[in-house]
Design a protein around this motif. Structure first.
Motif, PDB file in Angstrom:
ATOM      1  N   SER A 254      -1.089   1.613  -7.762  1.00 17.74           N
ATOM      2  CA  SER A 254       0.152   1.492  -7.846  1.00 17.74           C
ATOM      3  C   SER A 254       0.561   0.673  -8.870  1.00 17.74           C
ATOM      4  CB  SER A 254       0.905   1.261  -6.496  1.00 17.74           C
ATOM      5  OG  SER A 254       1.611   0.250  -6.780  1.00 17.74           O
TER       6      SER A 254
ATOM      7  N   GLN B  84       0.762  -1.310  -0.013  1.00 16.96           N
ATOM      8  CA  GLN B  84       0.043   0.125  -0.092  1.00 16.96           C
ATOM      9  C   GLN B  84       0.886   1.322  -0.138  1.00 16.96           C
ATOM     10  OE1 GLN B  84      -3.891   0.369   1.179  1.00 16.96           O
ATOM     11  NE2 GLN B  84      -3.546  -1.158   2.990  1.00 16.96           N
ATOM     12  N   GLU B  85       1.961   1.202  -0.833  1.00 10.14           N
ATOM     13  CA  GLU B  85       2.615   2.358  -1.143  1.00 10.14           C
ATOM     14  C   GLU B  85       3.614   2.780   0.100  1.00 10.14           C
ATOM     15  OE1 GLU B  85       2.684   2.359  -4.489  1.00 10.14           O
ATOM     16  OE2 GLU B  85       2.942   4.451  -4.170  1.00 10.14           O
ATOM     17  N   ARG B  86       3.666   1.699   1.117  1.00  7.56           N
ATOM     18  CA  ARG B  86       4.568   2.095   2.178  1.00  7.56           C
ATOM     19  C   ARG B  86       5.553   0.913   2.074  1.00  7.56           C
ATOM     20  NH1 ARG B  86       1.320   3.362   7.716  1.00  7.56           N
ATOM     21  NH2 ARG B  86       0.686   5.367   7.127  1.00  7.56           N
TER      22      ARG B  86
ATOM     23  N   SER C 204      -6.028   0.577  -4.003  1.00  5.79           N
ATOM     24  CA  SER C 204      -4.904   1.150  -3.847  1.00  5.79           C
ATOM     25  C   SER C 204      -3.599   0.308  -4.406  1.00  5.79           C
ATOM     26  CB  SER C 204      -4.602   1.496  -2.197  1.00  5.79           C
ATOM     27  OG  SER C 204      -3.158   1.148  -2.019  1.00  5.79           O
TER      28      SER C 204
ATOM     29  N   SER D 250       4.386   6.196  -8.227  1.00  3.58           N
ATOM     30  CA  SER D 250       4.515   5.209  -7.269  1.00  3.58           C
ATOM     31  C   SER D 250       5.684   5.028  -6.543  1.00  3.58           C
ATOM     32  CB  SER D 250       3.599   4.027  -7.762  1.00  3.58           C
ATOM     33  OG  SER D 250       4.525   3.289  -8.627  1.00  3.58           O
ATOM     34  N   VAL D 251       5.605   4.126  -5.273  1.00  2.00           N
ATOM     35  CA  VAL D 251       7.075   3.852  -4.693  1.00  2.00           C
ATOM     36  C   VAL D 251       7.590   2.778  -5.708  1.00  2.00           C
ATOM     37  CG1 VAL D 251       7.817   2.322  -2.948  1.00  2.00           C
ATOM     38  CG2 VAL D 251       6.098   4.247  -2.540  1.00  2.00           C
TER      39      VAL D 251
END
Ligand code: ADP
Ligand code: MG
Length: 366
Positions: free
Chosen positions: A278, A154-156, A274, A302-303
């Motif tokens: 990404s 989740q983008e972390r 989510s 996005s990461v």
């Protein structure tokens, strides 16, 4: 279906050329397992078509489609054989100072973890073992190998080698010269392949703890992006470059089909969407690179794409293994995955393509 006695196709010499040309795309069909839906003849929906192992056929009961890739790895291919086809050229690239990136993409259960992370012979371990073997033979230089392991969810970003049992959240930073990097990411200096295996195992345990803690295990059907490992090898003398990177990661396919299938609602639906967005960004970057004319490539969205930026447009050899299930039940996801693979095949790094490579690829395509 006939197949060559060897999995290495006649065009194997293409892979020995470590010049940067385009993303190499392989399809791996996993064997039929319990629960898969096959036809009365026990055949799956996906099969290898041509004897040169470059075509994959998808049949959904009504229509048939044929796709062409660099190589298709049939269900009977072992991880050791997949290493010969996909991993070895990446090791060779690493030894000439290029970064190498290995991606596995596909729906949950299609065989990504088996391919990249199987403890004994997963590609990540085999690649690193072979890098060590080559380094060992080169008495003239000294090398340093480091290993990191992280997950994007989740983008972390979570450091899976941090001292906490469930990993620690870490953050992306941008340095004017170094580019994008992960601040405070654990980096272990390793001296042998066994040490890497041990680290990856402990990382996998943290991943499991994190998943239980965040209740992810029970939502196993929800996709997660996972950067599995990152190894850097450095030697200031021999490669004319002080560091080379091997980066392997697996990425779950997410799509509206899956969200529908899991009947995700509320928070879970949001989570799925989510992750979808990404992955969509990775698709967008690949699409923009494939067109080759756009000045703006949307890496920043996005990461995952920020982490991969140097790899996708820089001096790197990138290989993608599209993992697919042979089950008729999964035909829609399989088609989505294969189409993603076709788009990835169009990524060229025009400035770096040499004439020989172009003519050989051209010959192969005729
Ligand atoms: P993913 O990581 O894509 O979700 P897994 O790698 O976990 O999928 O594979 C799902 C299941 O199928 C696992 O039980 C795995 O051991 C099995 N499997 C996948 N690919 C193969 C293969 N090539 N040979 C044997 N078993 C496989
Ligand atoms: Mg997996």
């Amino acid at each position: 279906m006939r197949r060559n006695s060897s999995l290495i196709s006649q065009d194997a010499d293409v892979f020995e050329d470590t010049s940067v040309s385009r993303v190499q795309v392989y399809v791996r069909i996993r064997p039929i397992v319990q629960g898969d839906v096959t036809s009365i003849t026990r055949k799956g929906a996906v099969s290898v078509e041509a004897t040169d192992l470059t075509q994959v056929r998808v049949a959904d009961g009504k229509k048939e489609k044929i796709f062409q890739f660099d190589q298709v790895l049939p269900p009977e291919a072992s991880n050791a054989e997949v290493y010969q086809v996909v991993g070895k050229p990446l090791v060779e690239a690493s030894m000439t100072g290029l970064n190498s990136i290995l991606m596995a993409y596909g729906q949950t259960g299609a065989g990504k973890t088996h391919t990249l992370m199987a403890s004994a012979d997963g590609l990540t371990t085999s690649v690193v073992s072979h890098i060590f073997a080559l380094i060992g033979k080169d008495a003239a230089h000294s090398y340093a190998v480091t290993c990191s392991y992280l997950q994007i969810y989740q983008e972390r970003v979570y450091d899976l080698l941090a001292s906490e049992k469930s990993g620690t959240e870490v953050f992306l930073r941008e340095h004017p010269k170094k580019g994008v990097y992960v601040e405070n990411l654990s980096e272990y200096s390793v001296k042998s392949p066994e040490e890497i295996v041990r680290l990856l195992k402990s990382g996998k345990r943290r991943l499991a703890v994190a998943e239980t803690k965040m209740n992810r295990q029970s939502s196993r059907l929800l996709p997660a992006e996972e950067v599995t490992s990152l190894a850097t090898v450095s030697d200031k003398n021999s490669w004319g470059k002080d560091q080379t990177l091997f980066f392997s990661f697996s990425c779950d396919l997410a799509g509206s089909e899956r969200v529908k299938k899991t009947k995700a609602a509320g928070e879970r639906l949001q989570e799925a969407q989510s992750i979808n967005s990404s992955l969509l960004e990775l698709g967008n970057v690949i699409q923009a690179l494939a067109e080759g004319t756009r000045r703006h490539i949307p890496y920043r969205n996005s990461v995952l794409t920020r982490l991969l930026q140097d790899g996708l447009d820089g001096n790197s050899k990138t290989s993608l293994i599209v993992c697919v299930s042979p089950s008729f039940r999964d035909v829609n996801e399989t088609l989505c995955s294969l189409k993603f693979g076709l788009r990835a095949m169009k990524i060229h790094n025009v400035a770096q393509v040499n004439v020989n490579e172009v003519s050989r690829i051209f010959k192969k395509r005729k």
